[in-house]
Design a protein around this motif. Structure first.
Motif, PDB file in Angstrom:
ATOM      1  N   CYS A   6       0.562  -1.235   0.077  1.00 38.65           N
ATOM      2  CA  CYS A   6      -0.008   0.086   0.078  1.00 38.65           C
ATOM      3  C   CYS A   6       0.781   1.222  -0.134  1.00 38.65           C
ATOM      4  O   CYS A   6       1.907   1.372   0.922  1.00 38.65           O
ATOM      5  N   LEU A   7       0.629   2.146  -0.884  1.00 33.38           N
ATOM      6  CA  LEU A   7       1.076   3.248  -0.894  1.00 33.38           C
ATOM      7  C   LEU A   7       0.117   4.410  -0.066  1.00 33.38           C
ATOM      8  O   LEU A   7      -0.994   4.768  -0.635  1.00 33.38           O
ATOM      9  N   ILE A   8       0.773   5.136   1.001  1.00 34.62           N
ATOM     10  CA  ILE A   8      -0.117   5.993   1.694  1.00 34.62           C
ATOM     11  C   ILE A   8       0.461   7.265   1.258  1.00 34.62           C
ATOM     12  O   ILE A   8       1.384   7.835   1.160  1.00 34.62           O
ATOM     13  N   VAL A   9      -0.933   8.047   0.995  1.00 33.70           N
ATOM     14  CA  VAL A   9      -0.476   9.425   0.280  1.00 33.70           C
ATOM     15  C   VAL A   9      -1.333  10.422   1.265  1.00 33.70           C
ATOM     16  O   VAL A   9      -2.450  10.405   1.489  1.00 33.70           O
ATOM     17  N   THR A  10      -0.299  11.373   1.959  1.00 34.26           N
ATOM     18  CA  THR A  10      -0.930  12.308   2.808  1.00 34.26           C
ATOM     19  C   THR A  10      -0.225  13.593   2.501  1.00 34.26           C
ATOM     20  O   THR A  10       1.049  13.763   2.204  1.00 34.26           O
ATOM     21  N   THR A  11      -0.838  14.646   2.862  1.00 32.00           N
ATOM     22  CA  THR A  11      -0.416  16.087   2.519  1.00 32.00           C
ATOM     23  C   THR A  11       0.722  16.375   3.514  1.00 32.00           C
ATOM     24  O   THR A  11       1.662  17.274   2.802  1.00 32.00           O
ATOM     25  N   GLY A  40       4.739  15.464   1.366  1.00 40.42           N
ATOM     26  CA  GLY A  40       5.191  16.869   1.199  1.00 40.42           C
ATOM     27  C   GLY A  40       6.548  17.088   1.914  1.00 40.42           C
ATOM     28  O   GLY A  40       6.455  16.818   2.946  1.00 40.42           O
ATOM     29  N   LYS A  41       7.272  17.889   1.163  1.00 38.12           N
ATOM     30  CA  LYS A  41       8.391  18.398   1.929  1.00 38.12           C
ATOM     31  C   LYS A  41       7.976  19.719   2.878  1.00 38.12           C
ATOM     32  O   LYS A  41       8.711  20.219   3.589  1.00 38.12           O
ATOM     33  N   ARG A  42       6.796  20.327   2.324  1.00 39.40           N
ATOM     34  CA  ARG A  42       6.574  21.452   2.803  1.00 39.40           C
ATOM     35  C   ARG A  42       5.395  21.459   3.875  1.00 39.40           C
ATOM     36  O   ARG A  42       4.470  20.773   3.928  1.00 39.40           O
ATOM     37  N   ILE A  64       9.885   6.456   1.872  1.00 40.76           N
ATOM     38  CA  ILE A  64       9.178   7.533   1.864  1.00 40.76           C
ATOM     39  C   ILE A  64       9.656   8.641   0.750  1.00 40.76           C
ATOM     40  O   ILE A  64      10.869   8.754   0.595  1.00 40.76           O
ATOM     41  N   THR A  65       8.789   8.986  -0.214  1.00 43.89           N
ATOM     42  CA  THR A  65       8.856   9.869  -1.296  1.00 43.89           C
ATOM     43  C   THR A  65       8.185  11.285  -0.935  1.00 43.89           C
ATOM     44  O   THR A  65       7.225  11.358  -0.612  1.00 43.89           O
ATOM     45  N   ARG A  66       8.955  12.253  -1.240  1.00 41.98           N
ATOM     46  CA  ARG A  66       8.532  13.463  -1.043  1.00 41.98           C
ATOM     47  C   ARG A  66       8.552  14.480  -2.287  1.00 41.98           C
ATOM     48  O   ARG A  66       9.523  14.590  -2.873  1.00 41.98           O
ATOM     49  N   ILE A  67       7.636  15.128  -2.540  1.00 40.38           N
ATOM     50  CA  ILE A  67       7.299  16.042  -3.489  1.00 40.38           C
ATOM     51  C   ILE A  67       7.346  17.392  -2.812  1.00 40.38           C
ATOM     52  O   ILE A  67       7.372  17.642  -1.568  1.00 40.38           O
TER      53      ILE A  67
END
Length: 415
Positions: A6-11, A40-42, A64-67
């Motif tokens: 599972c890829l968890i996507v969160t702000t 996110g990085k922000r 963990i991948t960050r945009i």
């Protein structure tokens, strides 16, 4: 049988402090082969880059991948037309970037299911991912984003659409689950109730470190409260009940851990009531000290309540942490706290708006050593059955069922 990845996507995410990100981190940490995170990085609230995110990501067991960002920065209290327009056009651009990043991460990471961890900000991804990839997408809800009415009717309709489109919905409490069904018409068999867990590595051995002295606390009866200093937590009501407690147990002391927007108001209440000698606002306490602080308290108290706008406690992980340390709790009979504290067994539920009920419950614990001890033992025994390892396994089993087309039994699951 499928093996969910599972890829968890969160702000936003750790190292920022918050309940939702703590839940996702705990689940992924216990099953790193089954989870990854895109975030996110922000920090969109403070409108700057998250401090030390690189060090946190490097230490994590899971990928963990960050945009740059997954949503626009929050507007100020009084945004003008120009800032509103700028945010609107920025949101459209960010959506394209987010969708591209999720699709790329999904394919490169070998995932087979996506979990959206921010209903209002990222719920639009449900349909977009189903169309782009033909995959299963679930929503993870924590309470307040369900109980609080959205800022306008259009946003409310969007919530209803996102929840109906999702292949499954995770709710952290029976309260949240029932509200999703009643308020948004989501079928009961589509909702998985998965209560929050506790880090048993911290609590399996009962904490014994003496943290009272370094934190400036005396040896007298101690009432502890931990949480972000916001109105729904009930710290203000606990303070207003405190003079009644002191009339019965004059040597009692109250320690409140945390920070937040209500801090100045709480300081004013302490001054108004003249209780500064027996009350301490400790601010931030390190994760290393918290287990022993929980264990050193006679009772944990956070008389949460539901506010007029629907804001309420989604679960109340702090109650479970206190229980794991062998400390019974006093919680408000509101929101998901009714799942976190078993009334009359691991603690007491009270009306968080009733100062008399709060003070009576506190004094009951501080003056009835036998009952307090029985609830302390029951609280710890219950908490030790609520480890994150089991929660992760339960979630993976649920996702495996979705992938295999197995019908979910809505009566299963842990509150």
């Amino acid at each position: 049988m499928s093996d969910a990845k599972c890829l968890i996507v969160t702000t936003h995410y750790k190292p920022l402090v918050g309940g939702a990100q703590a839940v996702y981190d705990a689940l992924a940490d216990k099953a790193p082969g089954n989870f990854g995170v895109l975030t996110g990085k922000r920090d969109f609230v403070r409108r700057n880059e998250v401090s030390s995110w690189q060090a946190f990501d490097e230490s994590a067991k899971y990928p963990i991948t960050r945009i740059e960002r997954l949503r626009p920065d929050m507007l100020g209290d009084k945004p003008n037309i120009a800032s509103r327009l700028s945010s609107h056009f920025s949101a459209r651009k960010i959506r394209h970037e987010v969708l591209d990043a999720v699709v790329k991460s999904y394919k490169e990471g070998g995932y087979n299911i996506v979990c959206i961890g921010a209903l209002d900000a990222l719920g639009w991804l449900v349909e977009a991912l189903q169309e782009a990839l033909g995959i299963k997408v679930i929503l993870y809800t924590h309470g307040e984003e369900i109980s609080q009415t959205a800022y306008n009717e259009r946003a409310e309709k969007a919530r209803e659409r996102y929840l109906s489109q999702a292949d499954g919905v995770i709710a952290v409490s029976s309260f949240t689950s029932a509200l999703i069904e009643k308020k948004y018409g989501v079928p009961k068999d589509k909702i998985k109730c998965l209560g929050n867990g506790v880090n048993l590595e911290k609590f399996r051995a009962r904490p014994t470190e003496n943290v009272r002295v370094p934190l400036g606390l005396s040896a007298g009866p101690l009432v502890l409260s931990v949480g972000r200093l916001v109105e729904r937590k009930g710290f203000d009501q606990l303070l207003r009940a405190w003079p009644n407690v002191l009339t019965v147990v004059p040597e009692a002391q109250l320690a409140i851990v945390g920070s937040g927007p209500q801090e100045d108001e709480l300081v004013a209440i302490i001054d108004e009531l003249g209780i500064s000698k027996s009350v301490q606002l400790l601010g931030h306490v390190s994760d290393g000290q918290l287990p022993s602080l929980y264990a050193s308290a006679d009772v944990f108290a956070m008389p949460n309540r539901t506010l007029p706008d629907g804001d309420t406690e989604g679960f109340g992980l702090v109650f479970l942490e206190a229980a794991a340390a062998g400390t019974p709790s006093i919680a408000g009979r509101a929101g998901g706290a009714v799942d976190a504290v078993l009334d009359g067994k691991t603690g007491l539920l009270v009306d968080g708006t009733d100062i008399g009920a709060i003070s009576f419950a506190v004094t009951e614990f501080l003056t009835n050593e036998v009952r307090c001890g029985e609830m302390a033992d029951a609280a710890r025994a219950h908490a030790l059955t609520q480890g994150w390892e089991d929660k992760a396994s339960e979630l993976i089993a649920y996702m495996n069922g979705l992938l295999d087309g197995v019908e979910h039994n809505a009566d299963e699951g842990t509150p």
